[in-house]
Design a protein around this motif. Structure first.
Motif, PDB file in Angstrom:
ATOM      1  N   ILE A 115      -8.600  -4.535  -0.527  1.00 21.54           N
ATOM      2  CA  ILE A 115      -9.335  -4.094   0.669  1.00 21.54           C
ATOM      3  C   ILE A 115     -10.340  -3.016   0.267  1.00 21.54           C
TER       4      ILE A 115
ATOM      5  N   MET B  60      -9.784   1.963   5.727  1.00 16.12           N
ATOM      6  CA  MET B  60     -10.978   1.695   4.915  1.00 16.12           C
ATOM      7  C   MET B  60     -12.220   2.307   5.565  1.00 16.12           C
TER       8      MET B  60
ATOM      9  N   ALA C 201       0.845  -1.205   0.000  1.00 16.59           N
ATOM     10  CA  ALA C 201       0.000   0.000   0.000  1.00 16.59           C
ATOM     11  C   ALA C 201       0.876   1.249   0.000  1.00 16.59           C
TER      12      ALA C 201
ATOM     13  N   LEU D  17      -4.742  -0.867   7.667  1.00 11.83           N
ATOM     14  CA  LEU D  17      -5.420  -0.660   6.384  1.00 11.83           C
ATOM     15  C   LEU D  17      -6.937  -0.756   6.549  1.00 11.83           C
ATOM     16  N   THR D  18      -7.367  -1.678   7.396  1.00 10.07           N
ATOM     17  CA  THR D  18      -8.814  -1.806   7.648  1.00 10.07           C
ATOM     18  C   THR D  18      -9.346  -0.532   8.297  1.00 10.07           C
TER      19      THR D  18
ATOM     20  N   ASP E  30      -2.177  -5.072   8.671  1.00  2.72           N
ATOM     21  CA  ASP E  30      -3.416  -5.106   7.896  1.00  2.72           C
ATOM     22  C   ASP E  30      -4.529  -4.345   8.623  1.00  2.72           C
TER      23      ASP E  30
ATOM     24  N   ARG F 172      -8.424   5.299  -1.087  1.00  2.00           N
ATOM     25  CA  ARG F 172      -9.211   4.168  -1.585  1.00  2.00           C
ATOM     26  C   ARG F 172      -8.404   3.358  -2.606  1.00  2.00           C
TER      27      ARG F 172
ATOM     28  N   LEU G  63      -5.868   1.006  -1.151  1.00  2.00           N
ATOM     29  CA  LEU G  63      -6.514  -0.133  -0.487  1.00  2.00           C
ATOM     30  C   LEU G  63      -7.071  -1.113  -1.522  1.00  2.00           C
TER      31      LEU G  63
END
Lengths: 580, 212
Positions: free
Chosen positions: A136, A97, A14, A93-94, A90, A128, A131
């Motif tokens: 994701i 999101m 990412a 990253l969530t 991770d 966005r 991701l």
């Protein structure tokens, strides 16, 4: 001593992706923010919740931290000093999101209120994009994008289904206009207009396409739709996937060139117009030899040049207009809808604020495909609800299918006494035209009597729907529970089912799953007739459910309170197509 | 010593700032801009001009209409910055222009700017939103400016023996060197960002905004 952190593969990718996405506009928007907070109260998420974490500058900083860490001069040496940070896991990253998808519709209202010229939607879209590349994104966004990649439209409509629907609409158009020459041409070469639509118009809202076809016909326009490359929507805009953006744009542009059209016209779809007219040529690095217009620009020209005439007395409603963000702030379409509504309805009243200052319908940025954020979306919609309520209008007109869904949802949630309409539909209803030909009346005995199974737990609804259907020539049977419905299915073999989702015990979705996975029943068309529980929309989010279980979509979806014309038209269409 | 502070140190600081600014401009320009491939619906030039003037025309943005006092604060302290910088040149190079009336005007503006920045620092500390979006650089830049205005006010008395007088030149040099590496470098980014903002939205015909 520095802590040694093992970065996850996705986090590493990412960040690499982020570094590659920097262009001049992006580094300026990332770098120029002085954290003055002037943007804060332009955001409906903040206004509705007063949660500082909903301030646009804070949300933008969740992406900006990468810029500060890897690009900012001071940040490279002292990241914490300027707010620089990295992604390690991770979970990071969530978390991102939730912000870039779940707390921002990329409406750009904050961008227009920033004295520094920070385009925060660009930053959110960058978030966005990085991701999406790691897989994701909300499930709805992933699934719809996949449909666009694989089938070429966001609802996975096959070419056969598309053509059958158009054929059926042709019959409706001829009947409506009493003119056998009226039609929706397909793949007709050398036309002035190639018309691209939102797949929702083919699947669930054919009346909007019918309205525009009516206007084109009365204006004696030379137009056609393409059998391939007819979807003007583009989930690449929402997911930040420029490759998908380019692919969808190219499909439509290719159709214009293949058919040698003079211009491309997009239907009433805010993001579709923005993506097709402004963004996709850039993503596809393609110079076009034709112009792209929104259908409202074309209709405005018809009215101004006298090609069509409107009678506002035919629409005796109090109507206001909601500017879709992608038209008002990102598309340059603000005056055409007002011009048309003013000539199509007896009582037009402005909404405040409006045009580029209008608030989002709350369904933008792909939010309608993200069931996981519905609760938050509807909570923040109070800003829009107050704005709508203050107009005192009966109808809120808009020029975007996404806004239609977003507004319909919030109107139901906040119990406003309003309906939503597209501008084109109001114009079509105000159209003055001479009937050319009288279609012979079909005697009731000539109509095939179809059997409809109405499934609903509310006796009043069953009574209403069965009476409506019987009055219009259908045989009906009903069931108040799933078990009862299964018995009726085996006994009565209905031609179509109307299904309520919110049922006691097993929900309508569970029943839908049974229907679609049982060889005996899966061919029976289903029209979902339901008021999705606004208090907890996630539970009855049919779209998420269907994606999660890889089920085919229902043939129709009607929201309660039921628009009887739409219900009858949908059922008629489905059964006629099935019969063919 | 004072001579050194008023001349060599200032010129050195200005040179560092100049080099840093020029480097920053080259750095910005080495990123490729996004290009529009479609014919424009609106006017680029009108939109770019409107974009630059948005800070002078507070009625063109909802945020500055509603938070008019913030706009006023912004205007005052930016004028204060300009005055304090101009004074750092006038004092060593054109002392005769620093007449009592000029000094009085400068001191009034600098004093107001000082209080405005105190308000802004308080807001940054106590407003939940501002606190959440603030980083050490945001506080330090404000703090540095507040101290600078404080000593600048007293330095305007032209008492060369005063601690404020020499501190003013030391702080001015420090500020000039720090600016390109802090949030204050928005001076150099702002003309570019407003240019592209105007160009982008002007291209689509949504800027300048159509009034309600």
């Amino acid at each position: 001593m520095h802590k040694v952190i093992n970065k996850s593969e996705k986090a590493k990718n990412a960040e690499e992706s982020f570094k590659k996405k920097m262009n001049r506009q992006a580094i300026l928007s990332f770098g120029v923010c002085v954290h003055c907070g002037m943007c804060t109260e332009s955001c409906h998420y903040y206004l509705a919740t007063k949660d500082p974490k909903m301030a646009p500058a804070y949300k933008a900083d969740r992406v900006r931290k990468l810029y500060k860490k890897y690009f900012d001069w001071t940040g490279r040496l002292l990241p914490k000093w300027v707010g620089g940070d990295e992604f390690n896991t991770d979970d990071d990253l969530t978390e991102l999101m939730d912000i870039v998808y779940g707390s921002c519709t990329m409406c750009r209202r904050c961008s227009f209120n920033c004295p520094m010229g920070v385009d925060k939607a660009l930053l959110m879209r960058t978030g966005r994009a990085i991701l999406t590349e790691q897989g994701i994104a909300p499930q709805g966004i992933i699934d719809v994008s996949e449909d666009q990649w694989k089938i070429g439209n966001q609802m996975g409509i096959s070419t056969d289904d598309f053509l059958e629907t158009i054929e059926w609409l042709n019959d409706e158009l001829k009947t409506e206009l009493d003119d056998p020459s009226a039609e929706i041409p397909i793949d007709k070469p050398n036309c002035n207009i190639i018309y691209a639509v939102n797949p929702r118009e083919i699947k669930y809202a054919p009346m909007s396409l019918l309205a525009i076809a009516k206007i084109f016909h009365v204006a004696n326009e030379s137009w056609t739709m393409a059998s391939k490359g007819w979807d003007n929507t583009n989930f690449g805009l929402f997911s930040g996937d420029n490759k998908l953006g380019a692919y969808m744009g190219n499909l439509v542009y290719d159709s214009v060139e293949r058919l040698n059209g003079n211009m491309l016209v997009t239907s009433e779809c805010g993001h579709g117009y923005r993506a097709t007219a402004w963004e996709s040529p850039n993503w596809a690095a393609r110079d076009l030899n034709f112009r792209i217009y929104n259908v409202l620009e074309i209709i405005t020209d018809y009215v101004k040049s006298g090609r069509i005439k409107l009678d506002k007395s035919l629409n005796q409603f109090k109507v206001t207009y909601h500017d879709p963000c992608n038209l008002g702030r990102s598309g340059g379409i603000t005056e055409e809808p007002r011009y048309l509504i003013n000539r199509s309805v007896s009582d037009y009243r402005e909404m405040y604020p409006n045009r580029a200052d209008n608030f989002c319908c709350t369904g933008g940025g792909g939010a309608m495909s993200m069931g996981e954020y519905s609760k938050r979306r509807l909570e923040t919609a109070i800003v829009k609800a107050d704005q709508l309520r203050a107009t005192g209008a009966d109808i809120v007109a808009t020029a975007c299918h996404n806004c239609v869904d977003g507004l319909t949802d919030l109107i139901k949630f906040y119990k406003l006494k309003m309906k939503v309409s597209l501008v084109g539909e109001l114009v079509a209803d105000a159209l003055v035209y001479q009937k050319m030909y009288k279609v012979p009346e079909i005697k009731p005995e000539e109509i095939t009597q179809y059997k409809v199974l109405v499934i609903d737990d509310e006796p009043d609804v069953i009574m209403y729907l069965t009476a409506l259907l019987e009055d219009n020539g259908y045989k009906t049977i009903s069931a108040a529970t799933n078990e009862e419905a299964l018995t009726q299915l085996d006994k009565e073999h209905p031609d179509l089912i109307t299904l309520d989702l919110i049922m006691p015990g097993k929900s309508g979705l569970t029943f839908y799953h049974t229907l679609r996975t049982n060889a005996q029943y899966k061919g029976i068309p289903v029209v979902i007739v339901s008021g999705v529980n606004p208090e907890n929309p996630g539970q009855y989010d049919s779209r998420s459910f269907i994606y999660q279980h890889s089920l085919p979509r229902p043939e129709g979806y009607i929201e309660k309170p039921v628009n009887k014309e739409l219900l009858l038209m949908t059922i008629e269409k489905i059964l006629e197509l099935k019969n063919k | 010593m004072l001579e050194l502070l008023q001349h060599e140190v200032q010129y050195l600081a200005l040179s560092i700032m100049g080099i840093a600014y020029i480097s920053k401009i080259f750095w910005i320009l080495h990123f490729k801009p996004m290009k529009e491939r479609t014919p424009a619906k609106g006017s680029h030039s009108k939109a770019i001009i409107a974009s630059y003037f948005c800070i002078a025309l507070p009625w063109t943005m909802e945020s500055t209409i509603k938070k008019w006092y913030k706009w006023l604060e912004f205007s005052v302290f930016h004028i204060g910055i300009a005055i304090a910088i101009i004074a750092s040149f006038l004092i060593p190079e054109a002392k005769h222009l620093m007449t009592p009336n000029v000094i009085l005007i400068f001191q009034i503006i600098i004093a107001i700017s000082f209080f405005v920045l105190l308000i802004r620092l308080t807001r940054r500390i106590f407003s939940p939103v501002n606190r959440l979006i603030s980083h050490p650089d945001d506080y330090f830049s404000l703090f540095l400016m507040i101290i600078w205005f404080f000593v600048a006010f007293f330095a305007m008395n032209m008492d060369e023996g005063s601690i404020f007088f020499s501190s003013y030149f030391i702080l001015t040099a420090l500020l000039i060197v720090y600016v390109p590496f802090s949030k204050m470098s928005h001076y150099i980014l702002w003309p570019f960002s407003r240019y592209y903002f105007g160009k982008h939205f002007g291209h689509r015909g949504t800027y300048p905004k159509i009034r309600q």
